[in-house]
Scaffold this motif. Sequence first.
Motif, PDB file in Angstrom:
ATOM      1  N   PHE A  86      10.675  -1.834  -3.378  1.00 44.91           N
ATOM      2  CA  PHE A  86      10.379  -3.190  -3.157  1.00 44.91           C
ATOM      3  C   PHE A  86      10.262  -3.409  -1.399  1.00 44.91           C
ATOM      4  N   ILE A  87      11.189  -2.950  -0.566  1.00 41.66           N
ATOM      5  CA  ILE A  87      11.074  -3.202   0.857  1.00 41.66           C
ATOM      6  C   ILE A  87       9.802  -2.298   1.427  1.00 41.66           C
ATOM      7  N   GLU A  88       9.614  -1.180   0.553  1.00 45.83           N
ATOM      8  CA  GLU A  88       8.504  -0.505   1.190  1.00 45.83           C
ATOM      9  C   GLU A  88       6.923  -1.145   1.385  1.00 45.83           C
ATOM     10  N   PHE A  89       6.767  -2.208   0.469  1.00 48.89           N
ATOM     11  CA  PHE A  89       5.695  -3.068   0.411  1.00 48.89           C
ATOM     12  C   PHE A  89       5.440  -3.912   1.570  1.00 48.89           C
ATOM     13  N   PHE A  90       6.482  -3.989   2.451  1.00 49.62           N
ATOM     14  CA  PHE A  90       6.561  -4.727   3.577  1.00 49.62           C
ATOM     15  C   PHE A  90       6.526  -4.183   4.929  1.00 49.62           C
ATOM     16  N   GLN A  91       6.447  -2.666   4.730  1.00 47.87           N
ATOM     17  CA  GLN A  91       6.345  -1.697   5.761  1.00 47.87           C
ATOM     18  C   GLN A  91       4.778  -1.455   5.963  1.00 47.87           C
TER      19      GLN A  91
ATOM     20  N   PHE B  44      10.829  -5.486  15.406  1.00 47.39           N
ATOM     21  CA  PHE B  44      10.501  -7.100  15.685  1.00 47.39           C
ATOM     22  C   PHE B  44       9.667  -7.345  14.722  1.00 47.39           C
ATOM     23  N   VAL B  45       8.518  -6.607  14.453  1.00 48.13           N
ATOM     24  CA  VAL B  45       7.380  -6.992  13.461  1.00 48.13           C
ATOM     25  C   VAL B  45       8.087  -7.071  11.938  1.00 48.13           C
ATOM     26  N   ARG B  46       8.750  -6.123  11.879  1.00 46.99           N
ATOM     27  CA  ARG B  46       9.510  -5.915  10.424  1.00 46.99           C
ATOM     28  C   ARG B  46      10.246  -7.252  10.065  1.00 46.99           C
ATOM     29  N   TRP B  47      11.140  -7.498  11.045  1.00 46.15           N
ATOM     30  CA  TRP B  47      12.118  -8.577  10.667  1.00 46.15           C
ATOM     31  C   TRP B  47      11.077  -9.874  10.779  1.00 46.15           C
ATOM     32  N   LEU B  48       9.980  -9.941  11.344  1.00 44.19           N
ATOM     33  CA  LEU B  48       9.041 -11.260  11.432  1.00 44.19           C
ATOM     34  C   LEU B  48       8.609 -11.385  10.191  1.00 44.19           C
ATOM     35  N   ARG B  49       8.365 -10.098   9.359  1.00 45.94           N
ATOM     36  CA  ARG B  49       7.643 -10.202   8.049  1.00 45.94           C
ATOM     37  C   ARG B  49       8.729 -10.703   6.868  1.00 45.94           C
TER      38      ARG B  49
ATOM     39  N   THR C 129       2.192 -10.168   4.813  1.00 52.98           N
ATOM     40  CA  THR C 129       2.743  -8.963   3.908  1.00 52.98           C
ATOM     41  C   THR C 129       1.473  -8.068   4.014  1.00 52.98           C
ATOM     42  N   PRO C 130       1.826  -6.671   4.429  1.00 55.34           N
ATOM     43  CA  PRO C 130       0.823  -5.491   4.492  1.00 55.34           C
ATOM     44  C   PRO C 130       0.185  -5.388   3.229  1.00 55.34           C
ATOM     45  N   SER C 131       0.945  -5.415   1.894  1.00 53.92           N
ATOM     46  CA  SER C 131       0.272  -5.286   0.749  1.00 53.92           C
ATOM     47  C   SER C 131      -0.422  -6.371  -0.091  1.00 53.92           C
ATOM     48  N   TYR C 132      -1.718  -6.318  -0.145  1.00 56.66           N
ATOM     49  CA  TYR C 132      -2.328  -7.293  -0.701  1.00 56.66           C
ATOM     50  C   TYR C 132      -1.836  -7.786  -2.287  1.00 56.66           C
ATOM     51  N   MET C 133      -1.447  -7.007  -3.109  1.00 55.44           N
ATOM     52  CA  MET C 133      -1.022  -7.218  -4.307  1.00 55.44           C
ATOM     53  C   MET C 133       0.320  -7.994  -4.229  1.00 55.44           C
ATOM     54  N   MET C 134       1.371  -7.556  -3.051  1.00 55.83           N
ATOM     55  CA  MET C 134       2.533  -8.362  -2.956  1.00 55.83           C
ATOM     56  C   MET C 134       2.116  -9.662  -2.473  1.00 55.83           C
ATOM     57  N   GLY C 135       1.249  -9.738  -1.718  1.00 55.62           N
ATOM     58  CA  GLY C 135       1.073 -11.181  -1.003  1.00 55.62           C
ATOM     59  C   GLY C 135       0.815 -11.871  -2.097  1.00 55.62           C
ATOM     60  N   ASN C 136      -0.008 -11.610  -3.160  1.00 57.88           N
ATOM     61  CA  ASN C 136      -0.507 -12.277  -4.159  1.00 57.88           C
ATOM     62  C   ASN C 136       0.838 -12.824  -5.092  1.00 57.88           C
ATOM     63  N   VAL C 137       1.733 -11.935  -5.056  1.00 57.34           N
ATOM     64  CA  VAL C 137       2.950 -12.275  -5.822  1.00 57.34           C
ATOM     65  C   VAL C 137       3.610 -13.271  -5.194  1.00 57.34           C
ATOM     66  N   ILE C 138       3.763 -13.206  -3.835  1.00 57.23           N
ATOM     67  CA  ILE C 138       4.548 -14.169  -3.141  1.00 57.23           C
ATOM     68  C   ILE C 138       4.147 -15.603  -3.318  1.00 57.23           C
ATOM     69  N   ARG C 139       2.707 -15.568  -3.275  1.00 57.69           N
ATOM     70  CA  ARG C 139       1.982 -16.888  -3.464  1.00 57.69           C
ATOM     71  C   ARG C 139       2.141 -17.296  -4.668  1.00 57.69           C
TER      72      ARG C 139
END
Length: 534
Positions: A298-303, A317-322, A431-441
Amino acid sequence: MYFGKKNKKSSLNKQTGDITSPFNNNMDEKQSVQQKGKVTPKTENLKPISDSTEVFIKEVKDQLHSPADLIIRNMTESITIIYIDNLVKEEILNGKILPVLQDIQNATPDSIHSQLPLPQVNVEDRLNECIKTMLTGAVIIHVAGYAMVTMVIIPARESRGLSAPENESQVIGSQVGFNESLSTNISLVRRFILSPDLSNEQLKVGNQTNTSLSILYIDGVASEQNVNTVRQRIQTLDIEDLIDSAELAELIDDSSLSIFPQMLLTERPDRFCDGLLSGKIGVLVDGSSMGILCPYAFIEFFQSREDRNLRWPIATFVRWLRFVAIFISIFFTPLYVASLTFHYEVIPQPLLVPLSESRAKVPFPPILEALFLELIMELLREAGARLPTKIGQTIGIVGGVVLGTAAVQAGITSNILIIIVALCALSSFITPSYMMGNVIRLLRFPIIILAGFWGYYGIMLAFCILVIHLLRQTSLGAPYMAPFYPPRLKDLGDSLVRLPYPFIVRKSPNARVENPEYSKVRVNLKGDKEKGEE
């Protein structure tokens, strides 16, 4: 909303290639799900090839339903070539095949095979294999009196040129992305990984499309168990068509009913290769510009791959910002709804007056107000994504400003909620991953509803359900929440922060690297290799 089903334990048999990890799904259960609604495969046509040219041509026409682009040319009295127009390379056909056929004496399938100066030349005596090969871009050479043909595979497939990735852009790093050609994508991977250990297994999926795909992994680094799992799941698929890699990822993942992706879809060759080097398995599908990487935590989708290209304090800093953006995107609007509906006491005193003035003309409760604005934001996002680039940008900016101003003046919503919804939408795009960004929305909507009915208790209920679901998920049998659950202290460092290169261990939290020495190698600042403790 369905959050998936708990995976059961299974056992491994090395002779049969079955799965053997306590974290892997039961393959019988997985296959039973795939069996639902599947089409019974057609009986394979084992009809032999006729030695009569006229009969052979008639059989080919019957099998292909007499297509208009079927080309039949009589080279000599005994030699006939058959191919489908635009599927073969005309320059090779005219320059290397036709001259040989015109000059050959006493032609036989074996003599043609030996005299053609091309690498992919085969002799076949089965009609069904002949038809399948012709559809992939082969020239069929039939000699009268012989119940076999010579097949020369010279496919001509049009593909767009290499370009920068559109959905995974980065400032520092490679600026080339995959395209729809499988051979081109494999060459891009080999351009990054010049190693003889890079393995490439090719399979075909789809009774109608007969789609080619490649399973890529680094031998000795990727877990053999994971490789067997991916191979078995693909081989047991019985589907009529496969067009894109996203379809394949959903078909072979551990829990297809979960809204969370368990495999990464990426269009970046550098990110794809970075995953292979970390012990993951990659899958490339012909006709798709996205590669599949698994297993994925799960956490790798935000890297992002760009994290490796930035200095480690900036990347951290960018990772914590995500991580902060995830919380804002999911919970900020529900917290607004819950605070105004049930918990006025948590709002600071200086904000009560501006909030009261902003909502004085709004006739709707906060839950309807928030759902209305979130729906408008999603409509604008979808419209901007589907329209041409220049028009889409105009619609997104002008539409958002006009609709937001009009909604406030009409008394439909408040100024403060517009700011909150815009901030949540902006956070979801980090979110770097488009699919995970859709899940968050998507997660915002049920949490807003729970917050509107039960306040902070509803938000906590949604949070607990979300955490329980994530803890139960797996990716190729590996824990989805690794390295947090089960806790692995040695992998926590490079997950939460981007460690300096002397301390980075090139191993994914859940990739199960086959070679233990590979996960120990570290590089110091002088470029020397040293071995550290795991």
